[in-house]
Design a protein around this motif. Structure first.
Motif, PDB file in Angstrom:
ATOM      1  N   GLY A 162       0.793  -1.212   0.000  1.00 21.95           N
ATOM      2  CA  GLY A 162       0.000   0.000   0.000  1.00 21.95           C
ATOM      3  C   GLY A 162       0.831   1.271   0.000  1.00 21.95           C
ATOM      4  O   GLY A 162       2.060   1.258  -0.143  1.00 21.95           O
ATOM      5  N   ASP A 163       0.141   2.382   0.196  1.00 21.30           N
ATOM      6  CA  ASP A 163       0.796   3.690   0.131  1.00 21.30           C
ATOM      7  C   ASP A 163       1.685   3.968   1.325  1.00 21.30           C
ATOM      8  O   ASP A 163       2.577   4.818   1.260  1.00 21.30           O
ATOM      9  N   ASN A 164       1.450   3.267   2.440  1.00 19.74           N
ATOM     10  CA  ASN A 164       2.290   3.489   3.614  1.00 19.74           C
ATOM     11  C   ASN A 164       3.723   3.076   3.310  1.00 19.74           C
ATOM     12  O   ASN A 164       3.969   2.142   2.551  1.00 19.74           O
ATOM     13  N   ILE A 168      -2.725  -5.573 -12.594  1.00 20.22           N
ATOM     14  CA  ILE A 168      -3.510  -6.194 -11.536  1.00 20.22           C
ATOM     15  C   ILE A 168      -3.787  -5.177 -10.434  1.00 20.22           C
ATOM     16  O   ILE A 168      -2.923  -4.385 -10.060  1.00 20.22           O
ATOM     17  N   GLU A 169      -4.989  -5.222  -9.907  1.00 17.88           N
ATOM     18  CA  GLU A 169      -5.354  -4.461  -8.721  1.00 17.88           C
ATOM     19  C   GLU A 169      -5.492  -5.422  -7.539  1.00 17.88           C
ATOM     20  O   GLU A 169      -6.211  -6.417  -7.632  1.00 17.88           O
ATOM     21  N   PHE A 170      -4.785  -5.131  -6.481  1.00 15.44           N
ATOM     22  CA  PHE A 170      -4.888  -5.927  -5.257  1.00 15.44           C
ATOM     23  C   PHE A 170      -5.891  -5.250  -4.329  1.00 15.44           C
ATOM     24  O   PHE A 170      -5.741  -4.050  -4.014  1.00 15.44           O
ATOM     25  N   THR A 171      -6.899  -5.999  -3.912  1.00 11.89           N
ATOM     26  CA  THR A 171      -7.987  -5.444  -3.125  1.00 11.89           C
ATOM     27  C   THR A 171      -8.110  -6.173  -1.792  1.00 11.89           C
ATOM     28  O   THR A 171      -7.547  -7.256  -1.596  1.00 11.89           O
ATOM     29  N   VAL A 197      -9.349  -1.127  -3.249  1.00 11.51           N
ATOM     30  CA  VAL A 197      -8.016  -1.302  -3.830  1.00 11.51           C
ATOM     31  C   VAL A 197      -6.976  -0.678  -2.900  1.00 11.51           C
ATOM     32  O   VAL A 197      -7.149   0.460  -2.453  1.00 11.51           O
ATOM     33  N   PHE A 198      -5.915  -1.429  -2.606  1.00 12.76           N
ATOM     34  CA  PHE A 198      -4.845  -0.851  -1.792  1.00 12.76           C
ATOM     35  C   PHE A 198      -3.528  -0.723  -2.551  1.00 12.76           C
ATOM     36  O   PHE A 198      -2.616  -0.039  -2.101  1.00 12.76           O
ATOM     37  N   CYS A 199      -3.395  -1.374  -3.714  1.00 12.16           N
ATOM     38  CA  CYS A 199      -2.217  -1.153  -4.546  1.00 12.16           C
ATOM     39  C   CYS A 199      -2.450  -1.766  -5.927  1.00 12.16           C
ATOM     40  O   CYS A 199      -3.343  -2.610  -6.096  1.00 12.16           O
ATOM     41  N   LYS A 200      -1.660  -1.322  -6.911  1.00 12.46           N
ATOM     42  CA  LYS A 200      -1.723  -1.844  -8.272  1.00 12.46           C
ATOM     43  C   LYS A 200      -0.343  -2.297  -8.700  1.00 12.46           C
ATOM     44  O   LYS A 200       0.669  -1.741  -8.268  1.00 12.46           O
ATOM     45  N   GLN A 201      -0.315  -3.285  -9.572  1.00 16.20           N
ATOM     46  CA  GLN A 201       0.953  -3.858 -10.011  1.00 16.20           C
ATOM     47  C   GLN A 201       0.848  -4.249 -11.477  1.00 16.20           C
ATOM     48  O   GLN A 201      -0.163  -4.800 -11.908  1.00 16.20           O
TER      49      GLN A 201
END
Length: 588
Positions: free
Chosen positions: A59-61, A187-190, A96-100
């Motif tokens: 995530g963004d942290n 991919i979106e990780f949710t 969604v918490f991150c994308k890859q």
């Protein structure tokens, strides 16, 4: 001084008011950190790698590593903040918490992980969670086989007021197909979070993680009962030897003393009295036996303390606490090894006490360094999280240099100068050793040593199965009461077996009882290691160089520890027995 007190009070205030995973108290809306740990094959559970060694995103942290204890570092834990923005009592639905972006090599790596049934471990409020990287469809059809990646994490969290009680993880219903024909895949990780209230108390939250149906099975109780019956049988046999057989021997020898037969001590009769002039002779390789005795006594005391500590403290609820405690308790009990070794060495007339101390202080750490070093080399080659970092190696070396060795030296000084005050042997030692007569094959030292370990191994066979299953399949071992009972039974059985075998050996006029009594019980370790070979091939699905090296290496270390412990118990029991029977015989 006042400034220090003020800073301490401020720190104490924030510690009390702000909830986190250290005090396990949260307020609504406070952050709940999701720590990602390791990932690896399902059937090679010690072959672990850092979670983000696979092409996952966070995530963004900012990436934050969890502060590791010494035990966590040695166990290969690599806790990294996943960046999943979880808040206490705040529900989340498919966020969604991150994308890859996965490139061709990333897709191939993830397909390999899915094919190898890779699974990952994570922690939420110190509660362990696990899940699979992906899933396979049509595994039996090579032409139509498909690999899917789980991109959704659904957390179901049970809470009781301001405490987290349980965390469950479910994969999403829409895994992503890993298609190698595509150059890239975005991919979106949710994640989703569902909070459910529960009446379970915080003190009981680990109960559901304990597999009581497995560890408290009727077979476990039956094994304890059978081992206890074995103890009754052996103690009865020893009692017969001590109270009847030895008593009859005394009466026979007393009748001989009443006669004026000049040659009565020179072999007119047979039995253990005939070797009175050699039974207290200095054993071969005295220094080595002294080091083994010191190491074994230390490990016996260490094992008893750790088992009692774990039994009373429920240490399984904290990560790697038992390993960390064992390391420092080993260091603190080093004085026992030095005292025992120096006392034994000096008692039998040893002179080179400096080498004796060095050997005693280095025999067990040296074995750990050799076996652990080989396994660590394999782990480094595989880039595994099990590889011990260099700073941790320096810390372990510092513990040995500045704590273990000085305490061993202190114990040796006490044992050499005060613990080994010259205690005269009951019998004088003849200058020329008595010839050892021929005897039946089952009375030969080699036969006694080989068969002596059968009964001790039989007394712990079932418990060894539970310990192996717990360690190699990551089940939480919590029945330390069973372990303590089995440990006591094992010590009693070893003592009885050693006394009986020593009596038979001396009664056949063979005075080489020192090493025989040690090896008679120490041979149990050989049976344990042989069982580990059977367990590896018939009870597990482990494969590969890393897992095989890890398994047989650390099993060998476990067996070596049993070798020292049981050997020292056997020799100590035999020593008391030999001194006791020769004290009551009048010898000119």
């Amino acid at each position: 001084m006042r400034l220090n007190i003020l800073c301490f009070l401020i720190l104490l205030y924030f510690t009390i008011c702000n909830g986190d995973e250290h005090n396990h108290i949260y307020k609504k809306g406070e952050e709940v950190v999701v720590w990602m740990n390791t990932v690896g094959p399902l059937y090679n559970r010690q072959e672990t790698y850092p979670y983000y060694q696979l092409p996952f995103c966070h995530g963004d942290n900012p990436v934050e590593h969890h502060h590791e204890t010494l035990g966590e570092a040695l166990q290969g834990m690599d806790l990294i903040n996943s960046g999943i923005p979880m808040k206490y009592l705040v529900p989340v639905d498919n966020q969604v918490f991150c994308k890859q972006v996965l490139r061709h090599d990333d897709i191939g790596l993830l397909k390999y992980a899915v094919q190898g049934q890779y699974w990952y471990t994570m922690f939420v409020d110190d509660l362990p969670i696990s899940g699979f990287v992906g899933m396979i469809e049509n595994p039996e059809d090579p032409e139509n086989i498909q690999y899917y990646l789980h991109t959704h994490k659904e957390f179901i969290i049970e809470y009781n007021q301001d405490r987290i009680i349980a965390v469950m993880l479910r994969p999403g219903d829409n895994p992503i197909l890993l298609d190698s024909k595509q150059p890239t895949i975005e991919i979106e990780f949710t994640y989703s979070v569902e909070w459910q209230p529960t009446a379970i108390k915080f003190e009981d939250r680990f109960t559901r993680l304990l597999e009581s149906d497995f560890f408290e099975h009727q077979v476990h109780w039956l094994s304890i009962f059978s081992s206890f019956m074995m103890v009754l049988f052996l103690t009865g046999l020893v009692s017969v030897i001590l109270l009847r057989t030895i008593k009859n021997d005394y009466a026979r020898y007393d009748r001989e003393e009443a006669t004026a037969d000049f040659d009565r001590d020179f072999g007119d009769d047979w039995g253990w009295k005939q070797v009175h002039g050699d039974v207290f002779r200095q054993p071969d390789r005295l220094m080595l036996l002294s080091a083994f005795m010191g190491t074994g006594n230390q490990l016996v005391i260490l094992s008893a303390v750790v088992i009692i500590y774990a039994m009373l403290g429920d240490l399984y609820v904290e990560r790697a606490t038992i390993l960390t405690a064992t390391i420092f308790l080993y260091a603190l009990t080093s004085a026992v090894a030095g005292y025992t070794s120096a006392r034994y060495y000096t008692h039998y007339g040893g002179k080179d006490w400096v080498r004796n101390i060095l050997l005693t202080a280095g025999v067990w750490p040296g074995a750990v360094a050799c076996i652990g070093g080989y396994i660590n080399t394999i782990a480094i080659f595989y880039s595994s999280s099990k590889a011990i970092p260099f700073p941790v190696m320096i810390a372990i070396l510092a513990i040995w240099l500045f704590l273990c060795f000085p305490l061993t030296l202190l114990g040796a000084i006490i044992g050499r100068n005060w613990g080994s005050k010259r205690i005269d042997f009951p019998c004088r030692v003849n200058p020329i050793p008595r010839p050892i007569p021929e005897k039946q094959w089952y009375l030969e030292p080699s036969s006694i040593m080989i068969f002596g370990g059968v009964l001790p191994f039989a007394s712990i066979f079932i418990e060894i199965y539970f310990i192996f299953t717990s360690f190699w399949t990551y089940r939480i071992y919590y029945v330390y009461g069973f372990m303590f009972l089995v440990f006591l039974i094992l010590l009693i059985v070893c003592a009885c077996v050693s006394i009986v075998s020593t009596y038979f050996l001396l009664n056949s006029e063979d005075h080489r009882w020192h090493w025989v009594s040690f090896w008679t019980c120490a041979s149990t370790a050989g049976y344990v290691y042989a069982y580990s070979v059977y367990y590896f091939f018939y009870k597990t699905k482990m494969t590969g160089l890393f897992q095989t090296s890890f398994y047989f290496g650390y099993t060998a270390l476990f067996s070596l520890g049993l070798f020292f412990m049981l050997g020292s118990v056997g020799h100590f029991s035999a020593s008391l027995f030999v001194r006791r029977i020769y004290q009551n015989v009048k010898i000119d």
